[in-house]
Design a protein around this motif. Structure first.
Motif, mmCIF file in Angstrom:
data_model
loop_
_atom_site.group_PDB
_atom_site.id
_atom_site.type_symbol
_atom_site.label_atom_id
_atom_site.label_comp_id
_atom_site.label_asym_id
_atom_site.label_seq_id
_atom_site.Cartn_x
_atom_site.Cartn_y
_atom_site.Cartn_z
ATOM 1 N N PHE A 9 0.715 -1.008 -0.063
ATOM 2 C CA PHE A 9 -0.114 0.151 -0.097
ATOM 3 C C PHE A 9 0.766 1.132 0.182
ATOM 4 N N GLY A 10 2.255 1.149 -0.290
ATOM 5 C CA GLY A 10 2.838 2.266 -0.077
ATOM 6 C C GLY A 10 3.682 2.736 1.276
ATOM 7 N N HIS A 11 4.329 3.577 1.373
ATOM 8 C CA HIS A 11 4.879 4.043 2.871
ATOM 9 C C HIS A 11 3.571 4.883 3.498
ATOM 10 N N PRO A 12 3.812 4.412 4.814
ATOM 11 C CA PRO A 12 2.574 5.139 5.794
ATOM 12 C C PRO A 12 2.604 6.670 5.539
ATOM 13 N N ILE A 13 3.447 7.360 5.374
ATOM 14 C CA ILE A 13 3.605 8.775 5.208
ATOM 15 C C ILE A 13 2.721 9.050 3.815
ATOM 16 N N ASP A 14 2.909 8.572 2.761
ATOM 17 C CA ASP A 14 2.224 8.797 1.669
ATOM 18 C C ASP A 14 0.899 8.359 1.742
ATOM 19 N N VAL A 15 0.716 7.231 2.219
ATOM 20 C CA VAL A 15 -0.748 6.745 2.655
ATOM 21 C C VAL A 15 -1.542 7.783 3.428
ATOM 22 N N ALA A 16 -1.001 8.204 4.503
ATOM 23 C CA ALA A 16 -1.402 8.923 5.422
ATOM 24 C C ALA A 16 -1.860 10.661 4.728
ATOM 25 N N LEU A 17 -0.942 10.884 3.760
ATOM 26 C CA LEU A 17 -1.059 12.401 3.160
ATOM 27 C C LEU A 17 -2.344 12.044 2.255
ATOM 28 N N ASP A 18 -2.465 10.896 1.545
ATOM 29 C CA ASP A 18 -3.525 10.584 0.725
ATOM 30 C C ASP A 18 -4.855 10.779 1.289
ATOM 31 N N ILE A 19 -4.919 9.889 2.310
ATOM 32 C CA ILE A 19 -6.056 9.880 3.174
ATOM 33 C C ILE A 19 -6.330 11.194 3.784
ATOM 34 N N TRP A 48 5.346 11.478 12.484
ATOM 35 C CA TRP A 48 6.356 10.318 12.274
ATOM 36 C C TRP A 48 7.710 10.252 13.060
ATOM 37 N N ARG A 49 8.296 11.541 13.153
ATOM 38 C CA ARG A 49 9.612 11.499 13.919
ATOM 39 C C ARG A 49 9.085 11.273 15.186
ATOM 40 N N LYS A 50 8.024 11.470 15.813
ATOM 41 C CA LYS A 50 7.733 11.422 17.364
ATOM 42 C C LYS A 50 7.528 9.875 17.574
ATOM 43 N N GLY A 51 7.363 9.036 16.151
ATOM 44 C CA GLY A 51 7.255 7.630 16.672
ATOM 45 C C GLY A 51 5.786 7.172 16.071
ATOM 46 N N VAL A 52 5.069 7.799 15.673
ATOM 47 C CA VAL A 52 3.734 7.290 15.101
ATOM 48 C C VAL A 52 3.949 6.551 13.944
ATOM 49 N N SER A 53 3.458 5.458 13.579
ATOM 50 C CA SER A 53 3.917 5.017 12.398
ATOM 51 C C SER A 53 2.546 4.206 11.725
ATOM 52 N N HIS A 54 1.567 4.397 12.242
ATOM 53 C CA HIS A 54 0.227 3.894 11.658
ATOM 54 C C HIS A 54 -0.422 4.988 10.605
ATOM 55 N N HIS A 55 -0.722 4.504 9.630
ATOM 56 C CA HIS A 55 -1.164 5.666 8.569
ATOM 57 C C HIS A 55 -2.452 6.252 8.972
ATOM 58 N N ILE A 56 -3.354 5.599 9.692
ATOM 59 C CA ILE A 56 -4.509 6.364 10.046
ATOM 60 C C ILE A 56 -4.142 7.276 11.155
ATOM 61 N N ARG A 57 -3.470 7.049 12.176
ATOM 62 C CA ARG A 57 -3.360 7.889 13.057
ATOM 63 C C ARG A 57 -2.211 9.280 12.456
ATOM 64 N N LEU A 58 -1.425 8.787 11.559
ATOM 65 C CA LEU A 58 -0.800 9.742 10.891
ATOM 66 C C LEU A 58 -1.628 10.970 10.141
ATOM 67 N N ALA A 59 -2.706 10.194 9.383
ATOM 68 C CA ALA A 59 -3.617 11.128 8.686
ATOM 69 C C ALA A 59 -4.598 11.916 9.569
ATOM 70 N N ASN A 60 -4.738 11.451 10.743
ATOM 71 C CA ASN A 60 -5.595 12.096 11.678
ATOM 72 C C ASN A 60 -4.782 13.452 12.316
ATOM 73 N N ILE A 61 -3.364 13.198 12.411
ATOM 74 C CA ILE A 61 -2.707 14.346 12.828
ATOM 75 C C ILE A 61 -2.430 15.363 11.904
ATOM 76 N N GLY A 62 -2.456 15.132 10.543
ATOM 77 C CA GLY A 62 -2.428 16.020 9.199
ATOM 78 C C GLY A 62 -3.787 16.671 9.261
ATOM 79 N N ILE A 63 -5.000 15.996 9.595
ATOM 80 C CA ILE A 63 -6.257 16.763 9.440
ATOM 81 C C ILE A 63 -6.432 17.667 10.474
#
Length: 78
Positions: A9-19, A48-63
């Motif tokens: 599914f790609g790198h979690p950062i890329d997936v999170a950005l898309d979501i 990501w630098r703080k250790g969050v690696s799940h794409h859904i949690r990363l997407a939520n941070i961005g939102i």
């Protein structure tokens, strides 16, 4: 017996950005798309630098980074 196939599914950062961008675009919160994308990317990278690696949690941070900024800006106008 067939081999197990994995789906990349790609790198979690890329997936999170898309979501995050899909959500923000569909809810009308990405008026200036490139500025919004930049803010989302920055927030996701910090997560990501703080250790969050799940794409859904990363997407939520961005939102949340975008929604909090929109809330603050709406409070300043009032």
């Amino acid at each position: 017996m067939s081999p197990v196939t994995t789906i990349n599914f790609g790198h979690p950062i890329d997936v999170a950005l898309d979501i995050a961008m899909n959500y923000l675009d569909r809810t009308g919160q990405a008026n200036d798309y490139w500025e919004t994308q930049s803010r989302v990317k920055s927030a996701i990278i910090v997560g990501w630098r703080k250790g969050v690696s799940h794409h859904i949690r990363l997407a939520n941070i961005g939102i949340k980074a975008v929604e909090q900024r929109l809330f603050v800006n709406s409070q300043k106008r009032a």
